[in-house]
Motif scaffolding. Structure first.
Motif, PDB file in Angstrom:
ATOM      1  N   SER A   1       0.931  -1.277  -0.082  1.00 32.67           N
ATOM      2  CA  SER A   1      -0.261   0.108  -0.117  1.00 32.67           C
ATOM      3  C   SER A   1       0.646   1.183   0.035  1.00 32.67           C
ATOM      4  CB  SER A   1      -0.865   0.120   1.279  1.00 32.67           C
ATOM      5  OG  SER A   1      -0.213   0.318   2.373  1.00 32.67           O
ATOM      6  N   ALA A   2       0.216   2.468  -0.753  1.00 37.37           N
ATOM      7  CA  ALA A   2       1.162   3.636  -0.544  1.00 37.37           C
ATOM      8  C   ALA A   2       0.190   4.657  -1.055  1.00 37.37           C
ATOM      9  CB  ALA A   2       2.105   3.649  -1.690  1.00 37.37           C
ATOM     10  N   TRP A   3       0.563   5.913  -0.259  1.00 40.13           N
ATOM     11  CA  TRP A   3      -0.148   7.101  -0.779  1.00 40.13           C
ATOM     12  C   TRP A   3       0.642   7.946  -1.609  1.00 40.13           C
ATOM     13  CZ3 TRP A   3      -5.170   7.474   0.882  1.00 40.13           C
ATOM     14  CH2 TRP A   3      -5.611   6.772   2.121  1.00 40.13           C
ATOM     15  N   ILE A   4       0.042   8.247  -2.718  1.00 37.48           N
ATOM     16  CA  ILE A   4       0.881   8.845  -3.773  1.00 37.48           C
ATOM     17  C   ILE A   4      -0.192   9.934  -4.450  1.00 37.48           C
ATOM     18  CG2 ILE A   4       0.592   7.237  -5.712  1.00 37.48           C
ATOM     19  CD1 ILE A   4       3.506   7.927  -6.404  1.00 37.48           C
ATOM     20  N   ASP A   5       0.347  11.075  -4.751  1.00 36.74           N
ATOM     21  CA  ASP A   5      -0.517  12.159  -5.277  1.00 36.74           C
ATOM     22  C   ASP A   5      -0.734  11.540  -6.794  1.00 36.74           C
ATOM     23  OD1 ASP A   5      -1.004  14.213  -7.143  1.00 36.74           O
ATOM     24  OD2 ASP A   5      -0.194  15.668  -5.364  1.00 36.74           O
ATOM     25  N   PRO A   6      -2.112  11.555  -7.131  1.00 36.55           N
ATOM     26  CA  PRO A   6      -2.223  11.006  -8.565  1.00 36.55           C
ATOM     27  C   PRO A   6      -1.781  11.756  -9.809  1.00 36.55           C
ATOM     28  CG  PRO A   6      -4.426  11.526  -7.239  1.00 36.55           C
ATOM     29  CD  PRO A   6      -3.093  11.946  -6.343  1.00 36.55           C
ATOM     30  N   ASP A   7      -1.330  13.007  -9.720  1.00 33.85           N
ATOM     31  CA  ASP A   7      -0.569  13.782 -10.852  1.00 33.85           C
ATOM     32  C   ASP A   7       0.761  13.020 -10.840  1.00 33.85           C
ATOM     33  OD1 ASP A   7      -2.590  15.158 -11.515  1.00 33.85           O
ATOM     34  OD2 ASP A   7      -2.086  16.847  -9.996  1.00 33.85           O
ATOM     35  N   LEU A   8       1.514  12.683  -9.495  1.00 34.79           N
ATOM     36  CA  LEU A   8       2.832  12.165  -9.756  1.00 34.79           C
ATOM     37  C   LEU A   8       2.598  10.798 -10.113  1.00 34.79           C
ATOM     38  CD1 LEU A   8       5.679  12.388  -8.869  1.00 34.79           C
ATOM     39  CD2 LEU A   8       5.287  11.570  -6.285  1.00 34.79           C
ATOM     40  N   LEU A   9       1.839   9.947  -9.873  1.00 31.60           N
ATOM     41  CA  LEU A   9       1.603   8.789 -10.346  1.00 31.60           C
ATOM     42  C   LEU A   9       1.378   8.625 -11.917  1.00 31.60           C
ATOM     43  CD1 LEU A   9       1.499   5.603  -9.785  1.00 31.60           C
ATOM     44  CD2 LEU A   9      -1.207   5.879  -9.590  1.00 31.60           C
ATOM     45  N   ALA A  10       0.641   9.714 -12.347  1.00 25.87           N
ATOM     46  CA  ALA A  10       0.597   9.754 -13.748  1.00 25.87           C
ATOM     47  C   ALA A  10       1.769  10.158 -14.521  1.00 25.87           C
ATOM     48  CB  ALA A  10      -0.620  10.563 -14.161  1.00 25.87           C
ATOM     49  N   LYS A  11       2.766  11.077 -14.042  1.00 24.04           N
ATOM     50  CA  LYS A  11       4.163  11.302 -14.524  1.00 24.04           C
ATOM     51  C   LYS A  11       4.969   9.972 -14.450  1.00 24.04           C
ATOM     52  CE  LYS A  11       3.575  16.271 -13.148  1.00 24.04           C
ATOM     53  NZ  LYS A  11       4.129  17.610 -12.374  1.00 24.04           N
ATOM     54  N   ALA A  12       4.964   9.474 -13.267  1.00 26.90           N
ATOM     55  CA  ALA A  12       5.739   8.151 -12.939  1.00 26.90           C
ATOM     56  C   ALA A  12       5.438   7.188 -14.293  1.00 26.90           C
ATOM     57  CB  ALA A  12       5.755   7.693 -11.653  1.00 26.90           C
ATOM     58  N   ASN A  13       4.151   7.121 -14.531  1.00 30.33           N
ATOM     59  CA  ASN A  13       3.745   5.884 -15.546  1.00 30.33           C
ATOM     60  C   ASN A  13       4.081   6.503 -16.716  1.00 30.33           C
ATOM     61  OD1 ASN A  13       2.581   4.175 -14.032  1.00 30.33           O
ATOM     62  ND2 ASN A  13       0.610   4.877 -13.766  1.00 30.33           N
ATOM     63  N   ASP A  14       4.020   8.001 -17.223  1.00 31.23           N
ATOM     64  CA  ASP A  14       4.356   8.206 -18.372  1.00 31.23           C
ATOM     65  C   ASP A  14       6.042   8.125 -18.553  1.00 31.23           C
ATOM     66  OD1 ASP A  14       1.924   9.258 -19.127  1.00 31.23           O
ATOM     67  OD2 ASP A  14       2.180  11.156 -18.310  1.00 31.23           O
ATOM     68  N   PHE A  15       6.792   8.551 -17.739  1.00 30.33           N
ATOM     69  CA  PHE A  15       8.214   8.232 -17.778  1.00 30.33           C
ATOM     70  C   PHE A  15       8.546   6.800 -17.895  1.00 30.33           C
ATOM     71  CE2 PHE A  15      12.285   7.483 -15.755  1.00 30.33           C
ATOM     72  CZ  PHE A  15      12.918   8.219 -16.275  1.00 30.33           C
ATOM     73  N   LYS A  16       8.033   5.894 -17.323  1.00 33.22           N
ATOM     74  CA  LYS A  16       8.177   4.484 -17.257  1.00 33.22           C
ATOM     75  C   LYS A  16       7.781   3.895 -18.689  1.00 33.22           C
ATOM     76  CE  LYS A  16       6.401   0.041 -15.499  1.00 33.22           C
ATOM     77  NZ  LYS A  16       5.726  -0.515 -14.614  1.00 33.22           N
ATOM     78  N   ASN A  17       6.736   4.686 -19.391  1.00 33.37           N
ATOM     79  CA  ASN A  17       6.271   4.117 -20.949  1.00 33.37           C
ATOM     80  C   ASN A  17       7.305   4.738 -21.701  1.00 33.37           C
ATOM     81  OD1 ASN A  17       3.951   2.689 -19.739  1.00 33.37           O
ATOM     82  ND2 ASN A  17       2.830   4.428 -19.646  1.00 33.37           N
ATOM     83  N   LYS A  18       8.038   5.736 -21.232  1.00 38.13           N
ATOM     84  CA  LYS A  18       9.064   6.312 -22.339  1.00 38.13           C
ATOM     85  C   LYS A  18      10.168   5.416 -22.432  1.00 38.13           C
ATOM     86  CE  LYS A  18       7.277  10.911 -22.252  1.00 38.13           C
ATOM     87  NZ  LYS A  18       7.639  12.234 -21.704  1.00 38.13           N
ATOM     88  N   LEU A  19      10.530   4.615 -21.347  1.00 39.59           N
ATOM     89  CA  LEU A  19      11.696   3.878 -21.167  1.00 39.59           C
ATOM     90  C   LEU A  19      11.629   2.686 -22.103  1.00 39.59           C
ATOM     91  CD1 LEU A  19      12.343   3.623 -17.395  1.00 39.59           C
ATOM     92  CD2 LEU A  19      13.427   5.369 -19.382  1.00 39.59           C
TER      93      LEU A  19
END
Length: 130
Positions: free
Chosen positions: A112-130
């Motif tokens: 479990s984790a609490w994360i800002d939805p905007d940060l999660l979206a940015k992390a997923n975008d970055f991951k998809n670019k790799l």
């Protein structure tokens, strides 16, 4: 206090990397202390709520391995100062040490984790670019 055991405990760092606790082999994450560190630690027992009869010789003050000066037992205590495991004497403690490295076959899993939805979206975008 078993000064002979405590004066030699630091040398265990060179030989052992794991310990058997309650039939399970566990990695030794922190080094055993030098005799100077052990002696310095005696002054910290009250601050860390460690009973006076226990002489810490390894740990981070949250979890500790201690020698019971009254009984000669080696005691593993947790942050709540509950006994997690104990060995009847230093010989049995030394016999529980192992040169075998503990290999963990699974990667840590985030449950479990609490994360800002905007940060999660940015992390997923970055991951998809790799």
């Amino acid at each position: 206090m078993n000064i002979e055991f405590l004066s030699k405990v630091e040398a265990l760092n060179d030989e052992y990397c794991s310990i058997e606790i309650d039939t399970c082999l566990e990695s030794i994450a922190l080094p055993f202390w030098s005799l100077e560190e052990i002696e310095s630690g005696l002054n910290l027992r009250e601050e860390w709520e460690v009973p006076d009869n226990l002489v810490p010789f390894q740990g981070d003050w949250h979890e500790l391995l201690c020698l019971d000066a009254d009984t000669g037992k080696v005691i593993y205590i947790n942050d709540d100062r509950e006994v997690v495991f104990s060995w009847p004497n230093t010989e049995e403690f030394l016999a529980s040490l192992s040169k075998e490295e503990v290999v963990y076959d699974t990667e840590p899993e985030i449950i479990s984790a609490w994360i800002d939805p905007d940060l999660l979206a940015k992390a997923n975008d970055f991951k998809n670019k790799l």
